[in-house]
Design an enzyme around this catalytic site. Structure first.
Site, short mmCIF file in Angstrom:
data_model
loop_
_atom_site.label_atom_id
_atom_site.label_comp_id
_atom_site.label_asym_id
_atom_site.label_seq_id
_atom_site.Cartn_x
_atom_site.Cartn_y
_atom_site.Cartn_z
N GLN A 99 0.85 -1.20 0.00
CA GLN A 99 0.00 0.00 0.00
C GLN A 99 0.88 1.25 0.00
OE1 GLN A 99 -3.47 -0.50 2.98
NE2 GLN A 99 -1.87 -1.88 3.68
N VAL A 101 3.70 4.04 -0.94
CA VAL A 101 4.07 4.76 -2.17
C VAL A 101 5.52 5.24 -2.09
CG1 VAL A 101 1.69 5.51 -2.55
CG2 VAL A 101 3.23 6.98 -1.24
N HIS A 117 -1.32 1.45 -4.35
CA HIS A 117 -1.66 2.87 -4.23
C HIS A 117 -0.72 3.78 -5.00
CE1 HIS A 117 -3.81 1.82 -0.20
NE2 HIS A 117 -4.51 1.47 -1.26
N CYS A 128 -4.03 15.04 -19.66
CA CYS A 128 -3.76 14.07 -20.73
C CYS A 128 -3.21 12.75 -20.18
CB CYS A 128 -2.77 14.67 -21.74
SG CYS A 128 -1.09 14.81 -21.09
N THR A 185 0.47 -2.92 8.68
CA THR A 185 -0.70 -2.18 8.21
C THR A 185 -1.83 -2.27 9.24
OG1 THR A 185 -2.34 -1.91 6.44
CG2 THR A 185 -1.58 -4.17 6.86
N ALA A 228 8.69 -5.12 12.49
CA ALA A 228 8.95 -5.92 11.28
C ALA A 228 10.45 -6.00 10.99
CB ALA A 228 8.24 -5.28 10.09
#
Ligand code: BV8
Ligand code: ZN
Length: 242
Positions: A99, A101, A117, A128, A185, A228
């Site tokens: 998730q 970025v 994401h 454009c 998360t 983690a």
């Protein structure tokens, strides 16, 4: 710290999948969204991470993304990111769904990354849709495309659909995984947060790694409390790929 069951499941696993959130980058020094020092303590997501807010006040939204980009270019991937890069090499069929970025999984060496994401280092034109290369972070005036359109960060804002192919592939992986990790998360943002439960319903062994429990902790197989960046290298040691 790791159950026999998890170790055995991983030993037999063909398809291993991971969903990461902001918590995997916390030990690199990137603020999470909802934590104490969270990005959204100062700002509220609805003010910033949505298209209307951007069109109403593009300067403010660019200020927020440039603030985050400044942090991201200064930091390094942490042992948690590097452990996931090693896992990609070790397991036959490994999928990293993020998730985030912040581009840190790329920098840590993962090749197969599903960016749900988008990526803060990419930009596109709101008119454009052209991809625009890197924009200098300290650029004063609003970045504009040669077609005159406003340039925006190529990330998924609230109310915007996720990249369809990436989404479909992520749900397919969740439905075929033997072991599915949910790492760092809070599991509140949809549809990403449905992936661990989708994996669970499809028969995967689902493991959470987080410094605190979340809304899915009691719905999955195993919840490992801790950082983690510390837990993942220890897990790899069990497979002597530390
Ligand atoms: C969409 C990108 C609709 C930009 C982000 C269904 C039900 C309810 C609501 C909805 C729903 N479907 C859609 C919605 C609305 C909305 C939503 O989910 N709202 C929430 C508030 C309920 N979803 C959307 O709008 C999505 N779009 O579905 O559109 C649609 C459908 C069809 C057609 C048209 C439209 C788009 C969502 C994407 C929004 N973009 N960011 C940017 O980054 O600027 S969201 C943002 O949240 C980030 O991407 C972030 O990654 C994501 C999730 O947050 P986390 O990563 O979990 O971070 P958080 O801080 O929350 O948690 C960190 C965790 O780490 C904590 O648990 C902490 O304990 C832990 N931790 C900390 N340190 C460590 C650690 N763990 C381990 N080790 C550590 N060291
Ligand atoms: Zn354009």
């Amino acid at each position: 710290m790791f159950s026999e069951k998890l170790i055995n499941k991983l030993k037999q696993a063909k398809i291993v999948a991971v969903l990461t959130g902001a918590g995997i980058s916390a030990e690199s020094g990137v603020p999470t969204f909802r934590g104490e020092e969270g990005l959204w303590k100062k700002f509220r997501p609805e003010e910033l991470a949505n298209f209307d807010a951007f069109m109403r006040n593009p300067e403010l939204v660019w200020e927020w993304y440039n603030y985050r980009k400044k942090i991201i270019v200064e930091v390094e991937p942490n042992p948690g990111h590097y452990a996931l890069a090693k896992m990609e090499q070790y397991f036959e069929d490994f999928h990293l769904i993020t998730q985030n970025v912040d581009n840190l999984h790329h920098r840590a060496g993962n090749k197969r990354i599903y960016e749900l994401h988008g990526n803060i280092m990419r930009n596109r034109c709101v008119d454009c849709n052209k991809n625009i290369a890197e924009i200098p972070i300290d650029q004063e005036e609003l970045p504009r495309c040669e077609c005159g359109g406003l340039i925006r960060p190529d990330v998924v804002w609230f109310g915007e659909t996720l990249p369809q192919q990436v989404m479909m592939n992520s749900f397919a992986v969740a439905n075929n995984a033997d072991v599915f990790f949910s790492i760092g998360t809070s599991a509140v943002i949809q549809p990403a947060a449905s992936l661990p439960l989708e994996a669970k319903h499809a028969g995967a062994y689902v493991v959470e790694i987080n410094t605190e429990s979340t809304v899915i902790s009691n719905l999955i197989d195993e919840s490992i409390l801790g950082k983690a960046g510390e837990i993942l290298p220890q897990l790899l040691d069990k497979f002597s790929i530390g």
